[in-house]
Design an enzyme around this catalytic site. Structure first.
Site: not given
Length: 730
Positions: A371, A407
């Site tokens: 993330d 990401e």
């Protein structure tokens, strides 16, 4: 009820009362955390700023026994207790400076959770006890927090739990699916299982429920090879959401990087989540499905200077967090959550790397999706792809061998880094998402970009030595609209989140097909279904690694909410009744994923070159054709409103061998795309390409089924907003 976060704990196997501690051995500084070896437990905690550390053993009745950790090696405080066995609850109290101006926030009134804790139990009761500042003072002026009131947090916080590390993995083997054969399915443990009628009530919302045969069979029917789980590291529901009657459903609020979220376990035995998670992984592996974890190493649940003190802040604030230069009371925030982990500190880096290795070696997971990964690369204010974290991953013999998915952005300046990660990494390709959305909603000047994304985004990945698999192609993900909502809403509708619809992305590149939200208009309903098929078909014939959002295969809706991070409710859960209602969409998805699985021409390991396959040949590995069946010219590519194109993929021109070194030969295909709002006639190219084509997939058909044979030079009408896939049969 098991599977919910208010379940009752089962009785402890041990530690109902504090154990006899007549013997305290020195122990060892490594491994960090609590490690049971079959005879006793070693405890170890890093803190450079601590002046004294107490290990606190907590009995089930709340009785606390404190043990001074007198052994210190390299700022690691440790002991060994032969009397402590799995099930024992524990925490730490760290004595040291409380001097926010210097970046230190030690507070021995707080029972601190183990950063290396492998399981946790209990819950947080928000109030003054969890905060190392005067909440009344801060309520009047957030910049003035007053003197810490020293209210004990025992009984108001979770506790760490000693686990049994032993597990029978039997003949478990990692599937080891290469990227070019991978289809990823992004899922949520609770959301996937909470309403499934085929899962026993007591297993819904749990790891055991996710491993149930009905879920495995569903994924296998879609040819899924990897399930990517949204955060399962232990996380916290922050008090702002709880006050609103909401929850941190997505789980991007972690604090236990080595512990599976225990509320997702069907068993309520403390530490039982570990064995249940392992059993889930073993079951997925038996089905040939890899398990990828969405991990959050960029920040923690403690938030900014007004957040609770639950572990890192009280253990060594300046070591674990990025603090503002010249204002050490406050935290640098590249994540939008209040803090950023200090990956420049060796012990913070060690924690992250130890966590990754633990999940691979002990929990047998197959990879990670990071993330806001750009935050991990930040050296000072810049994103540097050669930062210490990436160097460590590159050199690590364990972590470097699993799937690593970034990401590739954060919320800081210069944080959008698509295409800039190192060679081992794959990336969520945000440019693919945006381009495919724009193409199918009818935006001008997207044809060239669409062609690049369809063929693996070589402009982003080839220069760093990566292959098409480096592009994780997705159009929808947990963050944003579902596929159904993408074709049903022009605007977000996040009112249920309690933020006056201010949260979530406002520029969604969506198109509602003429009406905002639900409608009974049969033409619009049909168009939306066709648009969903267009997008799913595009995803599956694109070079790269496709990712499906859970529920898109059955038309799941979030009623226009594009940010359900706080919606632990039917709004965000899978509605399994849609399997029957939207059976055609499910059948279409199964058909197009099977097409990809069966034909390596759609999942090449190397980038297309657009060159003849042999000397003197006219037919290339790929050719771009106009609807008239002629090769595209520069003028054709520059047509701002060009929305129709055909792509020839040559199955005889696959240069890479298979695993055994043998040549790969496949059928050749013609892909016809028409994103115009009107019918377009396509002419089959001359017989150098093929003399006969058979339609394999037609998105105007609810299930994609089609039976039609066409000859070279024949003209076929391609309806508005549709895809036709033809296979060379002569």
């Amino acid at each position: 009820m098991a599977g919910t976060e208010s379940g009752t704990e089962e009785p402890f196997d041990s530690a109902d009362t504090a154990p006899s501690l007549a013997t305290v051995w020195p122990g060892t500084p490594f491994p960090l955390g609590a490690t049971y070896d079959g005879a006793g437990t070693n405890f170890s905690l890093f803190s450079e700023v601590a002046e004294k550390v107490e290990l606190c053993l907590i009995a089930r009745d709340g009785t606390e026994t404190r043990i001074n950790l007198d052994e210190v090696d390299g700022y690691i405080w440790h002991c060994y207790l032969p009397a402590v066995t799995p099930g024992q609850r524990y925490g730490f109290r760290v004595h040291g400076p409380f001097d926010p101006d210097a970046g230190h926030r030690c507070d021995p009134s707080k029972l601190l959770l183990d950063p290396y804790g492998k399981s946790f139990v209990g819950d947080f009761k928000f109030g003054q006890a969890l905060f190392s500042y005067d909440m009344a003072v801060a309520a009047e002026n957030p910049s003035e927090t007053g003197t810490p009131p020293m209210v004990d947090s025992l009984g108001h916080t979770m506790t760490s739990v000693v686990i049994n590390p032993f597990f029978d993995w039997a003949s478990d083997r990692a599937p080891g699916t290469p990227y070019h054969e991978t289809i990823i399915y992004e899922a949520h443990v609770k959301g996937m299982t909470q309403t499934h009628p085929g899962i026993p009530q007591e297993l819904r919302g749990t790891y055991a429920g996710l491993a149930h045969p009905v879920i495995i069979d569903h994924l296998k029917s879609l040819n899924v090879t990897a399930i990517e789980l949204m955060p399962v590291h232990q996380f916290l529901h922050d008090h702002r959401l709880l006050d609103l009657g909401l929850r941190n459903y997505w789980g991007y609020n972690t604090f236990g990087f080595l512990a599976p979220h225990y509320q997702y376990a069907a068993t309520r035995k403390p530490g039982g989540a570990v064995a249940e998670f392992k059993a889930m992984v073993r079951t997925f592996h038996e089905a040939g499905i890899e398990v990828i974890l969405d991990v959050v190493y960029n920040h923690t649940a403690e938030g900014n200077h007004l957040g609770p003190t639950i572990n890192f802040r009280g253990i060594d604030n300046a070591a674990y967090y990025r603090l503002v230069d010249g204002d050490l009371r406050h935290y640098k925030d590249f994540t939008g959550t209040g803090n950023s982990l200090n990956v420049r500190h060796p012990h913070t880096l060690q924690l992250i790397m130890d966590s990754l290795r633990y999940w691979v070696l002990e929990m047998h997971v197959d990879g990670f999706r990071f993330d806001l990964a750009a935050t991990l690369a930040r050296e000072f204010y810049d994103v540097n792809r050669l930062s210490a974290f990436f160097d460590l991953v590159q050199q690590d013999p364990v972590v470097s061998q699993v799937k690593l998915i970034a990401e590739p952005w954060d919320v800081g300046e210069g944080g959008y880094q698509v295409g800039n990660f190192p060679g081992l990494w794959t990336e969520w390709n945000g440019k693919y998402r945006d381009t495919v959305r724009d193409y199918w909603r009818g935006e001008p000047a997207t044809l060239g970009e669409f062609a690049s994304r369809l063929t693996g985004s070589s402009d982003l990945y080839e220069a760093t030595g990566r292959r098409p698999g480096a592009s994780i192609n997705f159009v929808t993900a947990h963050d944003g609209f579902t596929l159904n909502d993408l074709v049903s809403y022009n605007e977000k509708h996040n009112e249920a989140n309690g933020e006056d619809n201010r949260d979530g992305e406002s520029h969604n590149r969506s198109w509602n097909c003429g009406v905002e939200g639900p409608t009974d208009d049969p033409d619009i309903v049909a168009l939306r279904a066709q648009q969903m098929r267009n997008i799913m078909a595009t995803l599956m014939v694109s070079q790269g690694t496709p990712m499906i959002l859970h529920g898109d295969e059955i038309g799941r809706t979030q009623q226009g909410n594009n940010n359900v991070y706080c919606q632990d409710s039917p709004l965000s859960w899978m509605d399994w009744s849609l399997v029957e209602k939207n059976a055609d969409q499910l059948a279409f998805t199964a058909k197009v994923t099977a097409l990809r699985k069966e034909h390596p021409v759609f999942r090449r390991r190397r980038f297309l070159k657009g060159q003849p396959i042999r000397s003197g040949a006219e037919v290339r590995d790929i050719a771009w054709l106009t609807p008239a069946g002629q090769e595209m010219t520069a003028q054709d590519w520059d047509n701002d409103f060009g929305k129709s194109i055909a792509v020839f993929l040559n199955g005889q021109a696959l240069p890479e061998p298979d695993r055994r070194g043998e040549r790969v030969v496949d059928d050749s295909f013609l892909l016809c795309f028409n994103a115009h709002d009107h019918e377009v006639n396509f002419v089959m190219p001359h017989d150098d390409y093929a003399k006969e084509w058979t339609v394999e997939l037609d998105t105007t058909s609810p299930t994609g089924a089609a039976e039609r044979v066409v000859k070279d030079g024949e003209e076929i009408a391609l309806p508005a907003r549709s895809v036709l896939i033809l296979r060379k049969t002569l």
